[in-house]
Scaffold this motif. Sequence first.
Motif, mmCIF file in Angstrom:
data_model
loop_
_atom_site.group_PDB
_atom_site.id
_atom_site.type_symbol
_atom_site.label_atom_id
_atom_site.label_comp_id
_atom_site.label_asym_id
_atom_site.label_seq_id
_atom_site.Cartn_x
_atom_site.Cartn_y
_atom_site.Cartn_z
ATOM 1 N N THR A 126 0.653 -1.143 -0.113
ATOM 2 C CA THR A 126 0.061 -0.109 0.051
ATOM 3 C C THR A 126 1.018 1.198 0.016
ATOM 4 O O THR A 126 0.712 2.144 -0.591
ATOM 5 C CB THR A 126 -0.949 0.117 1.103
ATOM 6 N N ALA A 127 2.086 1.353 0.955
ATOM 7 C CA ALA A 127 2.995 2.411 0.840
ATOM 8 C C ALA A 127 3.370 2.491 -0.742
ATOM 9 O O ALA A 127 3.672 3.646 -1.120
ATOM 10 C CB ALA A 127 3.900 2.061 1.690
ATOM 11 N N MET A 128 3.781 1.541 -1.624
ATOM 12 C CA MET A 128 4.345 1.576 -2.656
ATOM 13 C C MET A 128 3.278 2.151 -3.810
ATOM 14 O O MET A 128 3.788 3.141 -4.619
ATOM 15 C CB MET A 128 4.752 0.195 -3.122
ATOM 16 N N ASN A 129 2.014 1.813 -3.397
ATOM 17 C CA ASN A 129 1.104 2.015 -4.278
ATOM 18 C C ASN A 129 0.817 3.636 -4.383
ATOM 19 O O ASN A 129 0.286 4.570 -4.936
ATOM 20 C CB ASN A 129 -0.284 1.520 -4.213
ATOM 21 N N ALA A 130 1.115 4.262 -3.072
ATOM 22 C CA ALA A 130 0.705 5.741 -2.779
ATOM 23 C C ALA A 130 1.897 6.713 -3.260
ATOM 24 O O ALA A 130 1.658 7.856 -3.243
ATOM 25 C CB ALA A 130 0.561 5.921 -1.009
ATOM 26 N N ALA A 131 2.921 6.099 -3.507
ATOM 27 C CA ALA A 131 4.240 6.793 -3.896
ATOM 28 C C ALA A 131 4.419 7.074 -5.552
ATOM 29 O O ALA A 131 3.930 6.171 -6.286
ATOM 30 C CB ALA A 131 5.572 6.230 -3.241
ATOM 31 N N ASP A 132 4.857 8.072 -5.864
ATOM 32 C CA ASP A 132 5.288 8.385 -7.157
ATOM 33 C C ASP A 132 6.548 7.808 -7.762
ATOM 34 O O ASP A 132 6.948 7.356 -8.622
ATOM 35 C CB ASP A 132 5.394 10.098 -7.484
ATOM 36 N N LYS A 133 7.329 7.415 -6.325
ATOM 37 C CA LYS A 133 8.688 6.877 -6.705
ATOM 38 C C LYS A 133 8.936 5.841 -5.417
ATOM 39 O O LYS A 133 8.744 6.418 -4.325
ATOM 40 C CB LYS A 133 9.917 8.115 -6.760
ATOM 41 N N ASN A 134 9.464 4.754 -5.558
ATOM 42 C CA ASN A 134 9.864 3.818 -4.682
ATOM 43 C C ASN A 134 11.248 3.512 -4.609
ATOM 44 O O ASN A 134 11.831 3.035 -5.575
ATOM 45 C CB ASN A 134 8.903 2.708 -4.742
ATOM 46 N N ILE A 135 11.879 3.516 -3.465
ATOM 47 C CA ILE A 135 13.279 3.269 -3.359
ATOM 48 C C ILE A 135 13.518 2.014 -2.206
ATOM 49 O O ILE A 135 12.812 2.238 -1.152
ATOM 50 C CB ILE A 135 14.053 4.496 -2.640
ATOM 51 N N LEU A 136 14.104 1.068 -2.505
ATOM 52 C CA LEU A 136 14.406 -0.046 -1.543
ATOM 53 C C LEU A 136 15.649 0.266 -0.871
ATOM 54 O O LEU A 136 16.726 0.342 -1.776
ATOM 55 C CB LEU A 136 14.389 -1.418 -2.290
ATOM 56 N N LEU A 137 15.900 0.183 0.254
ATOM 57 C CA LEU A 137 17.082 0.174 1.059
ATOM 58 C C LEU A 137 17.417 -1.159 1.836
ATOM 59 O O LEU A 137 16.658 -1.614 2.616
ATOM 60 C CB LEU A 137 16.879 1.230 2.148
ATOM 61 N N VAL A 138 18.526 -1.652 1.504
ATOM 62 C CA VAL A 138 18.624 -3.025 1.791
ATOM 63 C C VAL A 138 20.263 -3.173 1.893
ATOM 64 O O VAL A 138 21.218 -2.949 0.802
ATOM 65 C CB VAL A 138 18.133 -4.002 0.990
ATOM 66 N N ASP A 139 20.807 -3.528 3.208
ATOM 67 C CA ASP A 139 22.127 -3.844 3.226
ATOM 68 C C ASP A 139 22.549 -5.309 2.397
ATOM 69 O O ASP A 139 21.563 -5.879 2.587
ATOM 70 C CB ASP A 139 22.819 -3.776 4.664
ATOM 71 N N SER A 140 23.640 -5.460 2.295
ATOM 72 C CA SER A 140 24.236 -6.672 1.560
ATOM 73 C C SER A 140 23.953 -7.919 2.076
ATOM 74 O O SER A 140 23.981 -8.882 1.436
ATOM 75 C CB SER A 140 25.781 -6.531 1.268
ATOM 76 N N THR A 141 23.909 -7.839 3.503
ATOM 77 C CA THR A 141 23.704 -9.007 4.332
ATOM 78 C C THR A 141 22.168 -9.686 3.846
ATOM 79 O O THR A 141 22.097 -10.991 3.962
ATOM 80 C CB THR A 141 23.894 -9.000 5.700
ATOM 81 N N LYS A 142 21.270 -9.002 3.530
ATOM 82 C CA LYS A 142 20.067 -9.355 2.832
ATOM 83 C C LYS A 142 20.046 -10.277 1.937
ATOM 84 O O LYS A 142 18.828 -10.929 1.693
ATOM 85 C CB LYS A 142 19.170 -8.129 2.948
ATOM 86 N N PHE A 143 20.894 -9.742 1.120
ATOM 87 C CA PHE A 143 20.856 -10.576 -0.465
ATOM 88 C C PHE A 143 21.409 -12.039 -0.040
ATOM 89 O O PHE A 143 21.196 -12.754 -1.059
ATOM 90 C CB PHE A 143 22.013 -10.097 -1.172
#
Length: 258
Positions: free
Chosen positions: A197-214
Amino acid sequence: MLMGTRQYEIMKLLELKQQATIMELAEKFKVSQMTIRRDLDQLQSEGKIQRSHGGAVKVKRFMGSDYDQRANENKAEKIAIAREAVNHIKDGMSIILDAGTTVAAMVEELEKFKDLKIITRDLHTALLLSNEQRFGSFDVYCTGGRLSKWAYSLDGIYTEKMLASLTVDVAFLTCEAVSHAKGAMAWSPVLVGARQTAMNAADKNILLVDSTKFSYNSLAIFASLDSFDEIITENGLDEDEADVYRTAGYPIRIVPVT
């Protein structure tokens, strides 16, 4: 040996060793390295392994952990990601800050902006932004919803209803796991609705993810990676792995850690 049996045996081996090379697997199963590469490609597409240079590693599964513990993990990496993320912000913008310690690291970088309208479901982030001296020109909104006590965050239908009523310039999202095959993942299905829902509300979506999550897999997929305008991580990500994402056309940006 049939392909399915061989792939099952590869997974059993990785359960014990966590990683193996293509050459090692080819010798063990008495097949060509090309055959092993095809096996590994198939297993990666199913989210069971992560390809590495010359081999594969077992994908771990992420479950929620204590907030304070997570806040103190990879702090320098989170700060580097946060400093890059704020380049998407200008004075007067409306933004959504997702719940999570990586996004919370952005707060220290927001003091230079004026007149921001910030919506968050993270109680820790909201508390930091309540500092009148530092953030007095901001309007800060905290969503309603069910309290996740260990995460200091809100989720559920009331969170989603508020987010669905908004239109914002940028949403900054995080995730508990990310993979080329699966996309961005949450540790629980209860988080999926709030993030989507947050993504649908936004004109632009940025994902923040440190390398360990990969190197993790998790339970609930909430977005494909091509849903994001930028994916920001840091240079702890293996370069061969980063190339996989670039080749697929995903907008990944890697920042140095100082």
